[in-house]
Design a protein around this motif. Structure first.
Motif, PDB file in Angstrom:
ATOM      1  N   GLN A 140       0.829  -1.204   0.000  1.00  0.00           N
ATOM      2  CA  GLN A 140       0.000   0.000   0.000  1.00  0.00           C
ATOM      3  C   GLN A 140       0.866   1.259   0.000  1.00  0.00           C
ATOM      4  O   GLN A 140       0.560   2.242  -0.685  1.00  0.00           O
ATOM      5  CB  GLN A 140      -0.928  -0.016   1.211  1.00  0.00           C
ATOM      6  CG  GLN A 140      -1.981  -1.113   1.149  1.00  0.00           C
ATOM      7  CD  GLN A 140      -2.814  -1.190   2.412  1.00  0.00           C
ATOM      8  OE1 GLN A 140      -2.297  -1.046   3.521  1.00  0.00           O
ATOM      9  NE2 GLN A 140      -4.102  -1.416   2.260  1.00  0.00           N
ATOM     10  N   VAL A 141       1.952   1.247   0.757  1.00  0.00           N
ATOM     11  CA  VAL A 141       2.874   2.384   0.783  1.00  0.00           C
ATOM     12  C   VAL A 141       3.443   2.638  -0.606  1.00  0.00           C
ATOM     13  O   VAL A 141       3.501   3.784  -1.090  1.00  0.00           O
ATOM     14  CB  VAL A 141       4.015   2.131   1.794  1.00  0.00           C
ATOM     15  CG1 VAL A 141       5.162   3.128   1.584  1.00  0.00           C
ATOM     16  CG2 VAL A 141       3.500   2.235   3.221  1.00  0.00           C
ATOM     17  N   ILE A 142       3.859   1.579  -1.295  1.00  0.00           N
ATOM     18  CA  ILE A 142       4.410   1.719  -2.644  1.00  0.00           C
ATOM     19  C   ILE A 142       3.346   2.274  -3.589  1.00  0.00           C
ATOM     20  O   ILE A 142       3.621   3.141  -4.431  1.00  0.00           O
ATOM     21  CB  ILE A 142       4.949   0.374  -3.152  1.00  0.00           C
ATOM     22  CG1 ILE A 142       6.112  -0.100  -2.272  1.00  0.00           C
ATOM     23  CG2 ILE A 142       5.399   0.479  -4.610  1.00  0.00           C
ATOM     24  CD1 ILE A 142       6.554  -1.535  -2.549  1.00  0.00           C
ATOM     25  N   THR A 143       2.119   1.780  -3.456  1.00  0.00           N
ATOM     26  CA  THR A 143       1.020   2.247  -4.303  1.00  0.00           C
ATOM     27  C   THR A 143       0.772   3.738  -4.102  1.00  0.00           C
ATOM     28  O   THR A 143       0.594   4.491  -5.073  1.00  0.00           O
ATOM     29  CB  THR A 143      -0.257   1.448  -3.992  1.00  0.00           C
ATOM     30  OG1 THR A 143      -0.025   0.064  -4.250  1.00  0.00           O
ATOM     31  CG2 THR A 143      -1.429   1.927  -4.837  1.00  0.00           C
ATOM     32  N   ILE A 144       0.760   4.180  -2.869  1.00  0.00           N
ATOM     33  CA  ILE A 144       0.557   5.600  -2.581  1.00  0.00           C
ATOM     34  C   ILE A 144       1.703   6.427  -3.147  1.00  0.00           C
ATOM     35  O   ILE A 144       1.487   7.495  -3.735  1.00  0.00           O
ATOM     36  CB  ILE A 144       0.419   5.817  -1.064  1.00  0.00           C
ATOM     37  CG1 ILE A 144      -0.925   5.278  -0.565  1.00  0.00           C
ATOM     38  CG2 ILE A 144       0.567   7.300  -0.702  1.00  0.00           C
ATOM     39  CD1 ILE A 144      -1.068   5.266   0.936  1.00  0.00           C
ATOM     40  N   ALA A 145       2.922   5.945  -2.996  1.00  0.00           N
ATOM     41  CA  ALA A 145       4.079   6.695  -3.480  1.00  0.00           C
ATOM     42  C   ALA A 145       4.035   6.891  -4.990  1.00  0.00           C
ATOM     43  O   ALA A 145       4.237   8.007  -5.497  1.00  0.00           O
ATOM     44  CB  ALA A 145       5.369   5.987  -3.072  1.00  0.00           C
ATOM     45  N   VAL A 146       3.756   5.822  -5.736  1.00  0.00           N
ATOM     46  CA  VAL A 146       3.750   5.950  -7.194  1.00  0.00           C
ATOM     47  C   VAL A 146       2.535   6.743  -7.665  1.00  0.00           C
ATOM     48  O   VAL A 146       2.609   7.470  -8.663  1.00  0.00           O
ATOM     49  CB  VAL A 146       3.829   4.562  -7.872  1.00  0.00           C
ATOM     50  CG1 VAL A 146       2.532   3.801  -7.752  1.00  0.00           C
ATOM     51  CG2 VAL A 146       4.227   4.703  -9.341  1.00  0.00           C
ATOM     52  N   SER A 147       1.420   6.651  -6.935  1.00  0.00           N
ATOM     53  CA  SER A 147       0.251   7.452  -7.282  1.00  0.00           C
ATOM     54  C   SER A 147       0.521   8.931  -7.041  1.00  0.00           C
ATOM     55  O   SER A 147       0.087   9.794  -7.803  1.00  0.00           O
ATOM     56  CB  SER A 147      -0.958   7.000  -6.462  1.00  0.00           C
ATOM     57  OG  SER A 147      -2.081   7.810  -6.733  1.00  0.00           O
ATOM     58  N   THR A 148       1.277   9.233  -6.002  1.00  0.00           N
ATOM     59  CA  THR A 148       1.564  10.618  -5.645  1.00  0.00           C
ATOM     60  C   THR A 148       2.565  11.263  -6.588  1.00  0.00           C
ATOM     61  O   THR A 148       2.396  12.422  -6.999  1.00  0.00           O
ATOM     62  CB  THR A 148       2.099  10.695  -4.199  1.00  0.00           C
ATOM     63  OG1 THR A 148       1.113  10.180  -3.294  1.00  0.00           O
ATOM     64  CG2 THR A 148       2.434  12.134  -3.808  1.00  0.00           C
ATOM     65  N   PHE A 149       3.609  10.513  -6.961  1.00  0.00           N
ATOM     66  CA  PHE A 149       4.705  11.109  -7.719  1.00  0.00           C
ATOM     67  C   PHE A 149       4.747  10.692  -9.187  1.00  0.00           C
ATOM     68  O   PHE A 149       5.529  11.248  -9.953  1.00  0.00           O
ATOM     69  CB  PHE A 149       6.042  10.763  -7.057  1.00  0.00           C
ATOM     70  CG  PHE A 149       6.191  11.373  -5.688  1.00  0.00           C
ATOM     71  CD1 PHE A 149       6.514  12.708  -5.547  1.00  0.00           C
ATOM     72  CD2 PHE A 149       5.968  10.615  -4.547  1.00  0.00           C
ATOM     73  CE1 PHE A 149       6.636  13.278  -4.291  1.00  0.00           C
ATOM     74  CE2 PHE A 149       6.086  11.181  -3.292  1.00  0.00           C
ATOM     75  CZ  PHE A 149       6.417  12.516  -3.160  1.00  0.00           C
TER      76      PHE A 149
END
Length: 332
Positions: free
Chosen positions: A212-221
């Motif tokens: 989930q952390v990776i998903t949020i990071a790539v969605s954000t940046f």
């Protein structure tokens, strides 16, 4: 309460609510309202922050984020935020910020590999501007406006991470294949691929919360570089038996070496944005590194409930307790 797959409307409301007062990158008032409408239209269609930023950038280049009711010599019938011509839709549709933004996103997502193109190339593929580099100066201001309107909103981030580990991994594999998630040797991205394929490899799992952390990071940046996930899988024991990369089967931490295709120190603007977005969602016992890097840079973060520790200043380290088996928290 665990994270669910819904929540697009809460992101839209957050963006709209953030437009009251102030100036961002030289834009204010109705310009920010229009930017929020563009972002909300993208969110409603499942377009990530990268795509929303492209759309705001394009509208900056076409109309300075003003819903103008006239064209120019090259396009006398052009109207609205995106200066869309009459082949795009009716006059009323083109002068409606939400509808016109929807027209833009409909064409953007049909551009092959749009997420790996330069921002101006992706916008040009939609707009067919006379100058393909026309939008380049607007990318940085668009990023500032989008960041201000989202404001590191954790509810928006939370809405992106519903689903099982296999579903999240499958979505991440698509980002890997598109070049939006990159890695270095030894290869940790294979760990994501195995989960997506339903394959079980001993000591190569990844904690659901870390996916989930990776998903949020790539969605954000839009793009991220990952150097480490499960070090037990790659036999990278570095002398710390309690490391969340290693302990309890490993895979309870992730290291990002770049955010938005820019190297991170753990103290730069992108790192701070990521941490501010993630930390309200992190479960008890979570931690992040690079505290001394932020101190050296004259920056500090108040991270209630999240431990900070010293780590090398060439990445952002985010971890959960190795014993944790649940999901990230839902956004507030």
């Amino acid at each position: 309460m665990v994270v669910t797959g819904g929540g697009k409307s809460s992101c839209a409301a957050a963006a709209t609510a953030s437009t009251s007062g102030g100036t961002v990158a030289g834009y204010s008032g109705d310009q920010l309202v229009n930017a929020a409408a563009i972002m909300n239209a993208g969110s409603a269609r499942g377009v990530n922050v990268q795509g929303q930023t492209l759309a705001v950038m394009t509208a900056m280049g076409e109309s300075a984020l003003r819903n103008i009711d006239y064209g120019d010599l090259a396009g006398p019938d052009s109207r609205g935020l995106f200066q869309q011509r009459d082949t795009w839709g009716t006059l009323a549709q083109r002068l409606n910020p939400t509808v016109s933004a929807g027209f833009f996103f409909e064409r953007l997502v049909k551009v092959p590999n749009w997420e790996t193109l330069t921002p101006t190339a992706a916008a040009h593929a939609v707009q067919i501007n006379a100058d393909p580099d026309h939008y380049t100066p607007y990318y940085a201001p668009a990023g500032a406006v989008v960041a201000a309107l989202v404001g590191g909103d954790s509810a928006c981030a939370a809405s992106a991470v519903g689903g099982t580990a296999q579903q999240l991994a499958a979505a991440l594999v698509a980002k890997i294949d598109a070049g939006n998630i990159t890695g270095i040797a030894p290869d940790h991205l294979k760990e994501i691929r195995w989960i997506a394929a339903g394959e079980v490899h001993a000591n190569c799992g990844i904690n659901l919360a870390i996916l989930q952390v990776i998903t949020i990071a790539v969605s954000t940046f839009g793009s991220v570089g990952i150097s480490d996930i499960n070090r037990l899988c790659t036999n990278q024991y570095l002398g710390n038996p309690d490391s969340s990369h290693w302990a309890n089967g490993g895979g309870h931490a992730v290291d990002f070496y770049s955010l938005d295709r820019t190297p991170t120190t753990g103290a730069d603007t992108n790192a701070i944005k990521l941490l501010k977005t993630l930390l309200p969602l992190m479960p008890e016992g979570s931690a992040t590194g690079q505290v001394q890097c932020r101190a050296q840079a004259g920056t500090s973060l108040e991270l209630a409930g999240v431990r900070q520790f010293e780590d090398t200043c060439n990445h952002v380290h985010v971890q959960v307790d190795p014993a944790f088996t649940g999901s990230l928290k839902a956004g507030a």
